[in-house]
Design an enzyme around this catalytic site. Structure first.
Site, PDB file in Angstrom:
ATOM      1  N   ARG A 100       0.887  -1.182   0.000  1.00 14.38           N
ATOM      2  CA  ARG A 100       0.000   0.000   0.000  1.00 14.38           C
ATOM      3  C   ARG A 100       0.911   1.215   0.000  1.00 14.38           C
ATOM      4  NH1 ARG A 100      -5.442   1.429   3.307  1.00 14.38           N
ATOM      5  NH2 ARG A 100      -6.169   0.054   1.672  1.00 14.38           N
ATOM      6  N   HIS A 127      -6.930   0.674  -6.816  1.00 13.12           N
ATOM      7  CA  HIS A 127      -7.259  -0.162  -5.648  1.00 13.12           C
ATOM      8  C   HIS A 127      -7.930  -1.438  -6.177  1.00 13.12           C
ATOM      9  CE1 HIS A 127      -7.759  -1.275  -1.638  1.00 13.12           C
ATOM     10  NE2 HIS A 127      -8.626  -0.374  -1.201  1.00 13.12           N
ATOM     11  N   GLN A 130     -10.037  -3.904  -3.959  1.00 13.91           N
ATOM     12  CA  GLN A 130     -11.327  -3.323  -3.621  1.00 13.91           C
ATOM     13  C   GLN A 130     -12.329  -3.542  -4.760  1.00 13.91           C
ATOM     14  OE1 GLN A 130     -12.171  -1.500  -0.639  1.00 13.91           O
ATOM     15  NE2 GLN A 130     -14.178  -1.936  -1.486  1.00 13.91           N
ATOM     16  N   ASP A 222     -17.110   7.304  -2.806  1.00 19.03           N
ATOM     17  CA  ASP A 222     -15.908   7.195  -1.979  1.00 19.03           C
ATOM     18  C   ASP A 222     -15.585   8.603  -1.466  1.00 19.03           C
ATOM     19  OD1 ASP A 222     -13.545   6.366  -0.765  1.00 19.03           O
ATOM     20  OD2 ASP A 222     -12.385   6.372  -2.623  1.00 19.03           O
ATOM     21  N   CYS A 262     -16.422   1.942  -0.396  1.00 24.78           N
ATOM     22  CA  CYS A 262     -15.296   1.080  -0.017  1.00 24.78           C
ATOM     23  C   CYS A 262     -14.973   1.163   1.467  1.00 24.78           C
ATOM     24  CB  CYS A 262     -14.067   1.444  -0.841  1.00 24.78           C
ATOM     25  SG  CYS A 262     -13.580   3.174  -0.631  1.00 24.78           S
ATOM     26  N   ARG A 290     -13.990  -8.443   0.871  1.00 24.59           N
ATOM     27  CA  ARG A 290     -12.548  -8.223   0.664  1.00 24.59           C
ATOM     28  C   ARG A 290     -11.781  -9.479   1.079  1.00 24.59           C
ATOM     29  NH1 ARG A 290     -10.381  -3.120   0.799  1.00 24.59           N
ATOM     30  NH2 ARG A 290      -8.493  -4.247   0.240  1.00 24.59           N
TER      31      ARG A 290
HETATM   32  N1   CP Z   1     -11.421  -0.051   1.754  1.00 22.58           N
HETATM   33  C1   CP Z   1     -10.167  -0.117   2.249  1.00 22.58           C
HETATM   34  O1   CP Z   1      -9.184  -0.394   1.557  1.00 22.58           O
HETATM   35  O2   CP Z   1     -10.103   0.081   3.590  1.00 22.58           O
HETATM   36  P1   CP Z   1      -8.780   0.270   4.444  1.00 22.58           P
HETATM   37  O3   CP Z   1      -8.152   1.559   4.027  1.00 22.58           O
HETATM   38  O4   CP Z   1      -9.268   0.278   5.874  1.00 22.58           O
HETATM   39  O5   CP Z   1      -7.857  -0.886   4.170  1.00 22.58           O
HETATM   40  N1  NVA Z   2      -9.770   6.747  -2.022  1.00 28.47           N
HETATM   41  C1  NVA Z   2      -9.469   6.341  -0.674  1.00 28.47           C
HETATM   42  C2  NVA Z   2      -9.743   4.879  -0.497  1.00 28.47           C
HETATM   43  C3  NVA Z   2      -9.474   4.323   0.877  1.00 28.47           C
HETATM   44  C4  NVA Z   2      -9.734   2.871   0.954  1.00 28.47           C
HETATM   45  C5  NVA Z   2      -8.025   6.679  -0.341  1.00 28.47           C
HETATM   46  O1  NVA Z   2      -7.154   6.464  -1.193  1.00 28.47           O
HETATM   47  O2  NVA Z   2      -7.775   7.174   0.752  1.00 28.47           O
END
Ligand code: CP
Ligand code: NVA
Length: 306
Positions: A100, A127, A130, A222, A262, A290
């Site tokens: 990440r 993502h 997701q 989102d 999400c 997930r």
């Molecule tokens: N939706 C998602 O990826 O959540 P987190 O940021 O909590 O992992």
């Molecule tokens: N768009 C958001 C998604 C989090 C799961 C971010 O990148 O923070």
């Protein structure tokens, strides 16, 4: 399938195969409890996480393997050590890496230098885990995918990019409403339109949320400010006015329209409590999926399916 970086790398058949395996994983949990015996997964996270981290860690345990969480202060990707060195060293210890990151290029660089599969657990651009769980959830709730009308209202961000890439591979029709200047990047749209031409998906862009939500079977949103964009928070609050998923917007959609997010949600910004907690919302089932979808991805990438 060597890595899992972007949905655009997958074929329709590969997506469908992951969904079929997810069905099995979900229905027969015990059957896979030793599938990844003795295997380890490193989780390199530059940003916070609830769902992604916990579902990968729990998923590895449920498959007989083990996960090692490496938070922002552990590896210090590209700061304490070059990304290629991290990739090469970890490849000697573990069987897979979830990353990440802020920059999408960092995930790509890890994958280019790793001898083990690299899974994108969210970058600024995509993502994919997701989106796979999202589309799997729609399939589960509606019994099919082809010709479904999915509306996205909000920011043209990582979550939308991957959702769009998955939708156009699988034959979902999408309508997207983002404020001017917040639409997905040109190269994402170009790639998606090429895939849509092959699958027959229709994709429609607008700056009017009601236009996008009209007759939708699924309404997705989102956050307006993603992780790493905190400095833009005030400007974004202003720029996204009118893009909230609330009862009024939901009224434009089809009766019984599913509401997805999400998570984490910024309640009262992109979505109201009333809608997020209301009868149309499937966000908790979406979050649970997930785990199941990622277990299927791990089984495929880490040679867990005999
Ligand atoms: N939706 C998602 O990826 O959540 P987190 O940021 O909590 O992992
Ligand atoms: N768009 C958001 C998604 C989090 C799961 C971010 O990148 O923070």
């Amino acid at each position: 399938m060597k890595h899992f970086i972007s949905i655009s790398d997958l074929t329709k058949k590969e997506i469908e195969d992951i969904f079929s395996l997810t069905d099995e994983v979900k229905a027969k949990k015990d059957r896979f409890k030793e599938a990844l015996n003795g295997k380890s997964l490193a989780l390199i996270f530059q940003k916070p996480s609830n769902r992604t981290r916990v579902s990968f860690e729990a998923g590895m345990t449920q498959l007989g393997g083990h996960a090692i969480y490496l938070g922002p202060d552990d590896i210090k990707l590209g700061v304490r050590e070059a990304i290629k060195d991290v990739a090469k060293v970890l490849s000697g210890y573990v069987d897979g890496i979830v990353a990440r990151t802020f920059s999408h290029n960092d995930v790509l660089e890890l994958a280019q230098n790793a001898a083990v599969p690299v899974i994108n657990g969210l970058s600024d651009l995509m993502h994919p885990c997701q989106a796979m769980a999202d589309v799997y959830t729609i399939r589960e709730k509606l019994g099919g995918l082809s010709g479904i009308k999915l509306a996205f209202v909000g920011d043209g961000n990582n979550v939308l990019n991957s959702l769009l890439q998955c939708a156009v591979k699988i034959g979902i029709n999408m309508s997207i409403a983002a404020p001017k200047g917040y639409e997905p990047k040109k190269e994402i749209i170009k790639g998606a339109m090429a895939d849509a031409a092959k699958s027959g998906s229709r994709v429609f862009f607008t700056n009017d949320p009601a236009d996008a939500a009209k007759d939708a079977q699924v309404l997705y949103t989102d956050v307006w400010t993603s992780m790493g964009q905190e400095k833009e928070y005030k400007k974004r609050l202003n720029d996204f006015k009118g893009f909230q998923v609330n009862k009024k917007l939901l009224a434009f959609a089809k009766k019984g329209c599913l509401v997805m997010h999400c998570l984490p949600a910024h309640r009262g910004e992109e979505i109201t409590d009333e809608v997020l907690d209301g009868p149309n919302s499937i966000v908790i089932q979406e979050a649970e999926n997930r785990l199941h979808v990622q277990k299927a991805i791990l089984l495929k990438l880490l040679d867990g399916v005999k």
